[in-house]
Design a protein around this motif. Sequence first.
Motif, PDB file in Angstrom:
ATOM      1  N   MET A  17       0.857  -1.189   0.000  1.00 10.91           N
ATOM      2  CA  MET A  17       0.000   0.000   0.000  1.00 10.91           C
ATOM      3  C   MET A  17       0.889   1.232   0.000  1.00 10.91           C
ATOM      4  SD  MET A  17      -2.979  -1.341   2.664  1.00 10.91           S
ATOM      5  CE  MET A  17      -1.830  -1.948   3.887  1.00 10.91           C
ATOM      6  N   TRP A  18       0.281   2.373  -0.276  1.00  9.04           N
ATOM      7  CA  TRP A  18       1.037   3.632  -0.254  1.00  9.04           C
ATOM      8  C   TRP A  18       0.238   4.623   0.593  1.00  9.04           C
ATOM      9  CZ3 TRP A  18       5.888   4.498  -1.934  1.00  9.04           C
ATOM     10  CH2 TRP A  18       6.344   5.824  -1.952  1.00  9.04           C
ATOM     11  N   ILE A  19       0.800   4.970   1.753  1.00  4.29           N
ATOM     12  CA  ILE A  19       0.092   5.819   2.706  1.00  4.29           C
ATOM     13  C   ILE A  19       1.044   6.878   3.232  1.00  4.29           C
ATOM     14  CG2 ILE A  19      -1.156   5.881   4.909  1.00  4.29           C
ATOM     15  CD1 ILE A  19      -1.931   2.957   4.437  1.00  4.29           C
ATOM     16  N   ASP A  20       0.638   8.131   3.159  1.00  4.05           N
ATOM     17  CA  ASP A  20       1.409   9.251   3.706  1.00  4.05           C
ATOM     18  C   ASP A  20       2.834   9.275   3.166  1.00  4.05           C
ATOM     19  OD1 ASP A  20       1.908  11.534   5.116  1.00  4.05           O
ATOM     20  OD2 ASP A  20       2.093  10.550   7.076  1.00  4.05           O
ATOM     21  N   GLY A  21       2.967   9.042   1.855  1.00  8.81           N
ATOM     22  CA  GLY A  21       4.268   9.166   1.217  1.00  8.81           C
ATOM     23  C   GLY A  21       5.210   8.008   1.422  1.00  8.81           C
ATOM     24  N   ALA A  22       4.704   6.848   1.840  1.00  8.08           N
ATOM     25  CA  ALA A  22       5.580   5.711   2.084  1.00  8.08           C
ATOM     26  C   ALA A  22       4.884   4.406   1.732  1.00  8.08           C
ATOM     27  CB  ALA A  22       6.011   5.683   3.559  1.00  8.08           C
ATOM     28  N   ALA A  23       5.694   3.407   1.338  1.00  5.94           N
ATOM     29  CA  ALA A  23       5.175   2.070   1.095  1.00  5.94           C
ATOM     30  C   ALA A  23       4.875   1.398   2.426  1.00  5.94           C
ATOM     31  CB  ALA A  23       6.189   1.254   0.305  1.00  5.94           C
ATOM     32  N   ILE A  24       3.686   0.834   2.544  1.00  9.99           N
ATOM     33  CA  ILE A  24       3.234   0.233   3.796  1.00  9.99           C
ATOM     34  C   ILE A  24       2.857  -1.220   3.538  1.00  9.99           C
ATOM     35  CG2 ILE A  24       1.522   0.313   5.645  1.00  9.99           C
ATOM     36  CD1 ILE A  24       3.451   2.690   5.638  1.00  9.99           C
ATOM     37  N   GLY A  25       3.479  -2.137   4.264  1.00  8.01           N
ATOM     38  CA  GLY A  25       3.144  -3.545   4.147  1.00  8.01           C
ATOM     39  C   GLY A  25       1.931  -3.896   4.985  1.00  8.01           C
ATOM     40  N   ALA A  26       1.634  -5.184   5.040  1.00  9.57           N
ATOM     41  CA  ALA A  26       0.482  -5.651   5.801  1.00  9.57           C
ATOM     42  C   ALA A  26       0.844  -6.941   6.518  1.00  9.57           C
ATOM     43  CB  ALA A  26      -0.708  -5.892   4.869  1.00  9.57           C
ATOM     44  N   MET A  44      -0.029   1.899  -9.744  1.00  3.09           N
ATOM     45  CA  MET A  44      -0.307   3.184 -10.377  1.00  3.09           C
ATOM     46  C   MET A  44      -0.374   4.301  -9.344  1.00  3.09           C
ATOM     47  SD  MET A  44      -3.464   4.476 -12.821  1.00  3.09           S
ATOM     48  CE  MET A  44      -4.641   4.647 -11.472  1.00  3.09           C
ATOM     49  N   VAL A  45      -1.049   4.054  -8.237  1.00  4.80           N
ATOM     50  CA  VAL A  45      -1.173   5.094  -7.210  1.00  4.80           C
ATOM     51  C   VAL A  45       0.192   5.431  -6.633  1.00  4.80           C
ATOM     52  CG1 VAL A  45      -2.130   5.655  -4.950  1.00  4.80           C
ATOM     53  CG2 VAL A  45      -3.583   4.594  -6.679  1.00  4.80           C
ATOM     54  N   GLU A  46       1.047   4.424  -6.419  1.00  9.14           N
ATOM     55  CA  GLU A  46       2.385   4.708  -5.915  1.00  9.14           C
ATOM     56  C   GLU A  46       3.144   5.645  -6.863  1.00  9.14           C
ATOM     57  OE1 GLU A  46       6.696   2.558  -5.117  1.00  9.14           O
ATOM     58  OE2 GLU A  46       4.934   1.305  -5.502  1.00  9.14           O
ATOM     59  N   LEU A  47       3.093   5.351  -8.160  1.00 11.00           N
ATOM     60  CA  LEU A  47       3.789   6.176  -9.146  1.00 11.00           C
ATOM     61  C   LEU A  47       3.267   7.610  -9.141  1.00 11.00           C
ATOM     62  CD1 LEU A  47       3.924   3.574 -12.030  1.00 11.00           C
ATOM     63  CD2 LEU A  47       5.903   4.489 -10.793  1.00 11.00           C
ATOM     64  N   LEU A  48       1.954   7.765  -9.047  1.00 11.53           N
ATOM     65  CA  LEU A  48       1.361   9.099  -9.033  1.00 11.53           C
ATOM     66  C   LEU A  48       1.660   9.816  -7.719  1.00 11.53           C
ATOM     67  CD1 LEU A  48      -2.162   8.327 -10.577  1.00 11.53           C
ATOM     68  CD2 LEU A  48      -0.190   9.333 -11.732  1.00 11.53           C
ATOM     69  N   ALA A  49       1.523   9.099  -6.610  1.00 11.92           N
ATOM     70  CA  ALA A  49       1.671   9.733  -5.294  1.00 11.92           C
ATOM     71  C   ALA A  49       3.094  10.226  -5.048  1.00 11.92           C
ATOM     72  CB  ALA A  49       1.252   8.760  -4.190  1.00 11.92           C
ATOM     73  N   ARG A  50       4.069   9.593  -5.666  1.00 11.53           N
ATOM     74  CA  ARG A  50       5.450  10.040  -5.524  1.00 11.53           C
ATOM     75  C   ARG A  50       5.661  11.451  -6.075  1.00 11.53           C
ATOM     76  NH1 ARG A  50       9.428   6.321  -4.265  1.00 11.53           N
ATOM     77  NH2 ARG A  50       8.786   4.125  -4.122  1.00 11.53           N
ATOM     78  N   GLU A  51       4.761  11.883  -6.944  1.00 16.53           N
ATOM     79  CA  GLU A  51       4.852  13.220  -7.539  1.00 16.53           C
ATOM     80  C   GLU A  51       4.004  14.252  -6.804  1.00 16.53           C
ATOM     81  OE1 GLU A  51       6.982  13.733 -10.002  1.00 16.53           O
ATOM     82  OE2 GLU A  51       7.501  11.594  -9.936  1.00 16.53           O
ATOM     83  N   LEU A  52       3.367  13.840  -5.731  1.00 21.50           N
ATOM     84  CA  LEU A  52       2.452  14.708  -4.990  1.00 21.50           C
ATOM     85  C   LEU A  52       2.952  14.909  -3.564  1.00 21.50           C
ATOM     86  CD1 LEU A  52      -0.906  13.036  -6.128  1.00 21.50           C
ATOM     87  CD2 LEU A  52      -0.043  15.265  -6.883  1.00 21.50           C
ATOM     88  N   PRO A  53       2.452  15.919  -2.885  1.00 21.63           N
ATOM     89  CA  PRO A  53       2.785  16.072  -1.463  1.00 21.63           C
ATOM     90  C   PRO A  53       2.391  14.824  -0.679  1.00 21.63           C
ATOM     91  CG  PRO A  53       1.707  18.050  -2.298  1.00 21.63           C
ATOM     92  CD  PRO A  53       1.590  17.021  -3.380  1.00 21.63           C
ATOM     93  N   ASP A  54       3.209  14.460   0.301  1.00 27.48           N
ATOM     94  CA  ASP A  54       2.915  13.280   1.105  1.00 27.48           C
ATOM     95  C   ASP A  54       1.506  13.350   1.690  1.00 27.48           C
ATOM     96  OD1 ASP A  54       5.453  12.428   0.575  1.00 27.48           O
ATOM     97  OD2 ASP A  54       6.262  12.826   2.581  1.00 27.48           O
ATOM     98  N   GLY A  55       0.777  12.264   1.537  1.00 28.35           N
ATOM     99  CA  GLY A  55      -0.558  12.176   2.113  1.00 28.35           C
ATOM    100  C   GLY A  55      -1.672  12.620   1.201  1.00 28.35           C
ATOM    101  N   LEU A  56      -1.340  13.321   0.107  1.00 17.82           N
ATOM    102  CA  LEU A  56      -2.405  13.832  -0.747  1.00 17.82           C
ATOM    103  C   LEU A  56      -3.133  12.712  -1.488  1.00 17.82           C
ATOM    104  CD1 LEU A  56      -3.600  16.621  -1.465  1.00 17.82           C
ATOM    105  CD2 LEU A  56      -2.246  16.525  -3.568  1.00 17.82           C
ATOM    106  N   LEU A  57      -2.411  11.634  -1.800  1.00 22.91           N
ATOM    107  CA  LEU A  57      -3.008  10.489  -2.474  1.00 22.91           C
ATOM    108  C   LEU A  57      -2.481   9.229  -1.816  1.00 22.91           C
ATOM    109  CD1 LEU A  57      -4.631   9.142  -4.761  1.00 22.91           C
ATOM    110  CD2 LEU A  57      -2.617   9.402  -6.230  1.00 22.91           C
ATOM    111  N   SER A  58      -3.388   8.445  -1.235  1.00 22.69           N
ATOM    112  CA  SER A  58      -3.008   7.185  -0.594  1.00 22.69           C
ATOM    113  C   SER A  58      -3.904   6.068  -1.106  1.00 22.69           C
ATOM    114  CB  SER A  58      -3.147   7.283   0.934  1.00 22.69           C
ATOM    115  OG  SER A  58      -2.205   8.182   1.489  1.00 22.69           O
TER     116      SER A  58
END
Length: 466
Positions: A1-10, A177-191
Amino acid sequence: MWIDGAAIGAKETREVHDPANGELIGLAPVGTATDVDRAVSAAMRAQADWGSQPDEVRAETCRKLAGVITQNSGELARLLTREQGKPLKGIGSEFELSGCAAWLGATAEMSLPVKVIQDDEAARVEQHYVPVGVVGSITPWNWPLLIAIWHIAPAIRAGNAVVIKPSPYTTLSTLRMVELLARELPDGLLSVVADGPGVGEAMTTHPDIDKIMFTGSTATGKKIMAAAAPTLKKLTLEMGGNDAGIVLPDVDAKAVAEGIFWGAFLNNGQTCAALKRLYVHDDVYDEVCAALTELANAVPMGEGLDENNVLGPVQNAMQFEKVSRLAAAAPEEGGRVLTGGSARGRTGFFFPITLIADAKEGMACVDEEQFGPLLPIIRFTDVDDAIRQANSLDVDLAASVWTKDIDQGREIAERLVAGTIYVNKHGEVAPHIPFGGARYSSMGVEFGIEGLAACANIKIYNFAKA
């Protein structure tokens, strides 16, 4: 997952298999309600700044995200084909990724300018559009990446943050896809939070999610609406469609057959606004049936990475079983199988294109949305009765009329109940054209300026002069 600018496992994972051959593709994380809380908290922090950014900054960001999709379309398309089943080429995964980039680019060029409602000696009244806040996005498995962009693009463009939950059937491609997009955005804006026990409920009931955007079945849409009621969330729900087409006696059967065929079987019929009930006048009934059968028998179906194939498998076991059930019941209810009718003896969820002639209202394959490679064809002699039958169900995303007489086509279109009425085509969508349904098929509208405005709140400034 991608949450608050970081990859998050489960703590837990589940296997993801290719619907074409059953092969293990990878492991998807299993999300939790705690992951939702973390994503929403980050979204609130990020949105506070993002919502105050100038309009051109948000527009340029959407353009940048379109570039990210284009640069990574090869990787994403192959992953999408393995996970969803659709072919890589043609109107498949590469087409879906090009649509993602195009939608982001088109949304970048839209804006919600200030509207001056009154400006006289008494007062100046201005209408402004302001962000909703945090948008929760719940996406389906049929066009998983494109529909995710349909949610993300207007939400980000209007100044919101987004937390997205993909379908459990198409998790991997959405996560990437979300990870790739979120890396270009402020942390937390897209999770992105993967599906898991309690995740959907956590999103629809969360007090800090201000709007839910959902694409899926009417039954699930009703549950979301009920769950969101206590927190009075704004909703955009695009739900089921058992969409009708009416073919008038003046058509050239061979000339219209291809448009009808792809209106029904684009993405193997797994499209909300696909043509799912075809009413054909008796004068051209046999010719239309023959032309559609010829097309169906010529379309190659198989694994999506084989570039010779045009259609792939049904995406999942549940949908495969539904299409199988409807096809098996049709002859018992008086229908006549023109082609297809039962699954081939092969690995994967492959079901042949199935055309059911002599179908009638009341048959399961007519009254239920098939959402797969099955089309019932109903004969009529009275156009008024065809219109009555077309309007008899309550899930109406789109409908179509097929005729050489455009004036008559318009007249019939005015009598059909649906969000979009096509004449001599079916199922086309575009980023600048608002899209929504009638009755139980939708709440709200997507696309165009109207769809962008649905991701904002109206705020009025009323300045006294006297």
